[in-house]
Write an enzyme that holds these catalytic residues in place. Structure first.
Site, PDB file in Angstrom:
ATOM      1  N   HIS A   1     -10.217   1.230   1.729  1.00  0.00           N
ATOM      2  CA  HIS A   1      -9.736   2.574   2.078  1.00  0.00           C
ATOM      3  C   HIS A   1     -10.914   3.536   2.278  1.00  0.00           C
ATOM      4  O   HIS A   1     -10.841   4.446   3.103  1.00  0.00           O
ATOM      5  CB  HIS A   1      -8.842   3.135   0.964  1.00  0.00           C
ATOM      6  CG  HIS A   1      -7.412   2.697   1.050  1.00  0.00           C
ATOM      7  ND1 HIS A   1      -6.604   2.983   2.131  1.00  0.00           N
ATOM      8  CD2 HIS A   1      -6.632   2.012   0.169  1.00  0.00           C
ATOM      9  CE1 HIS A   1      -5.390   2.486   1.919  1.00  0.00           C
ATOM     10  NE2 HIS A   1      -5.378   1.879   0.738  1.00  0.00           N
TER      11      HIS A   1
ATOM     12  N   CYS B   1       0.853  -1.187   0.000  1.00  0.00           N
ATOM     13  CA  CYS B   1       0.000   0.000   0.000  1.00  0.00           C
ATOM     14  C   CYS B   1       0.886   1.232   0.000  1.00  0.00           C
ATOM     15  O   CYS B   1       1.880   1.275   0.729  1.00  0.00           O
ATOM     16  CB  CYS B   1      -0.877  -0.017   1.245  1.00  0.00           C
ATOM     17  SG  CYS B   1      -1.987   1.395   1.364  1.00  0.00           S
TER      18      CYS B   1
ATOM     19  N   HIS C   1      -9.068  -3.993  -1.818  1.00  0.00           N
ATOM     20  CA  HIS C   1      -8.083  -3.208  -1.062  1.00  0.00           C
ATOM     21  C   HIS C   1      -8.448  -1.719  -1.137  1.00  0.00           C
ATOM     22  O   HIS C   1      -8.491  -1.034  -0.105  1.00  0.00           O
ATOM     23  CB  HIS C   1      -6.675  -3.463  -1.632  1.00  0.00           C
ATOM     24  CG  HIS C   1      -5.584  -2.644  -1.009  1.00  0.00           C
ATOM     25  ND1 HIS C   1      -4.514  -3.200  -0.335  1.00  0.00           N
ATOM     26  CD2 HIS C   1      -5.385  -1.299  -0.953  1.00  0.00           C
ATOM     27  CE1 HIS C   1      -3.720  -2.239   0.094  1.00  0.00           C
ATOM     28  NE2 HIS C   1      -4.229  -1.070  -0.266  1.00  0.00           N
ATOM     29  N   GLU C   2      -8.743  -1.243  -2.350  1.00  0.00           N
ATOM     30  CA  GLU C   2      -9.069   0.184  -2.521  1.00  0.00           C
ATOM     31  C   GLU C   2     -10.414   0.512  -1.880  1.00  0.00           C
ATOM     32  O   GLU C   2     -10.572   1.555  -1.244  1.00  0.00           O
ATOM     33  CB  GLU C   2      -9.082   0.559  -4.010  1.00  0.00           C
ATOM     34  CG  GLU C   2      -7.748   0.356  -4.731  1.00  0.00           C
ATOM     35  CD  GLU C   2      -6.565   0.924  -3.973  1.00  0.00           C
ATOM     36  OE1 GLU C   2      -6.690   1.986  -3.333  1.00  0.00           O
ATOM     37  OE2 GLU C   2      -5.494   0.285  -4.003  1.00  0.00           O
TER      38      GLU C   2
HETATM   39 ZN    ZN Z   1      -3.725   0.945  -0.012  1.00  0.00          ZN
END
Ligand code: ZN
Length: 195
Positions: free
Chosen positions: A166, A113, A162-163
């Site tokens: 966020h 990341c 993953h995004e």
């Molecule tokens: Zn990330």
């Protein structure tokens, strides 16, 4: 365009906030942010440009990572397990995950990341193998937004999750496990080979 200095790092509250839905039509500030995210992942895929701009390359970057708590991200993932090496380049707004497979998988080398600089020492983050997501996508060629349903599996699905995390204030480091501690039916996306 965003550079290394613009990336918000682990420990900053901005990365822990739940981000707000993006209002439509896009404000010029939101569009500029999304464009910057998109440029970042495009530039990341070109070695000479990575050197020129001195950025840390990434296959995804979400608005909170540049200090904007809005539900937007860009991804530029090549599915290296697919013979056709299909390309998943998107500027995504207000995604909603409508389906998650029961099947879970993980990247055997662990995730990375732009906001996390430390090594994660072989720990991995389980993800749904396949997902379906409804989202708005900004097309920077036509400058138009379209609503799409994305069906992703394997590597691009992992990048998307993953995004997406966020946007909910979750980092991959918040859900890391040692592979030996995972349920036996959670499989690595691929077998790591020794070089
Ligand atoms: Zn990330």
């Amino acid at each position: 365009m965003y550079l290394n200095k613009d990336i918000v790092k682990e420990g900053n509250q901005i990365l822990k906030n739940k981000s707000a839905m993006v209002s439509m039509p896009l404000s010029s500030a939101d569009l500029n942010c999304l464009k910057g995210l998109y440029e970042y992942v495009v530039i990341s895929s070109v070695d000479e440009l990575v050197k020129q701009y001195d950025i840390r390359p990434g296959v995804g970057i979400a608005a909170p990572q540049v200090g904007v708590n809005k539900r937007m991200f860009a991804m530029n993932a090549v599915d290296f397990l697919d013979e056709k090496e299909s390309h998943y380049l998107f500027a995504i707004i207000n995604p909603i995950i409508t389906y998650k497979s029961k099947e879970l998988t993980y990247l055997p080398g662990g995730e990375g990341c732009l906001s996390v600089d430390r090594s994660t020492n072989g720990l991995v983050t389980p993800r749904h193998y396949a997902i379906t997501a409804k989202c708005s996508i900004y097309d920077f060629n036509t400058n138009k937004i379209k609503t799409v349903t994305l069906k992703l599996e394997g590597y691009p699905a992992i990048v998307f999750q993953h995004e997406f995390d966020h946007l909910d204030g979750i980092l991959f480091t918040d859900k890391m496990y040692h592979p030996n501690d995972l349920d036996k039916n959670i499989f690595p996306l691929y077998e790591e080979t020794e070089e």
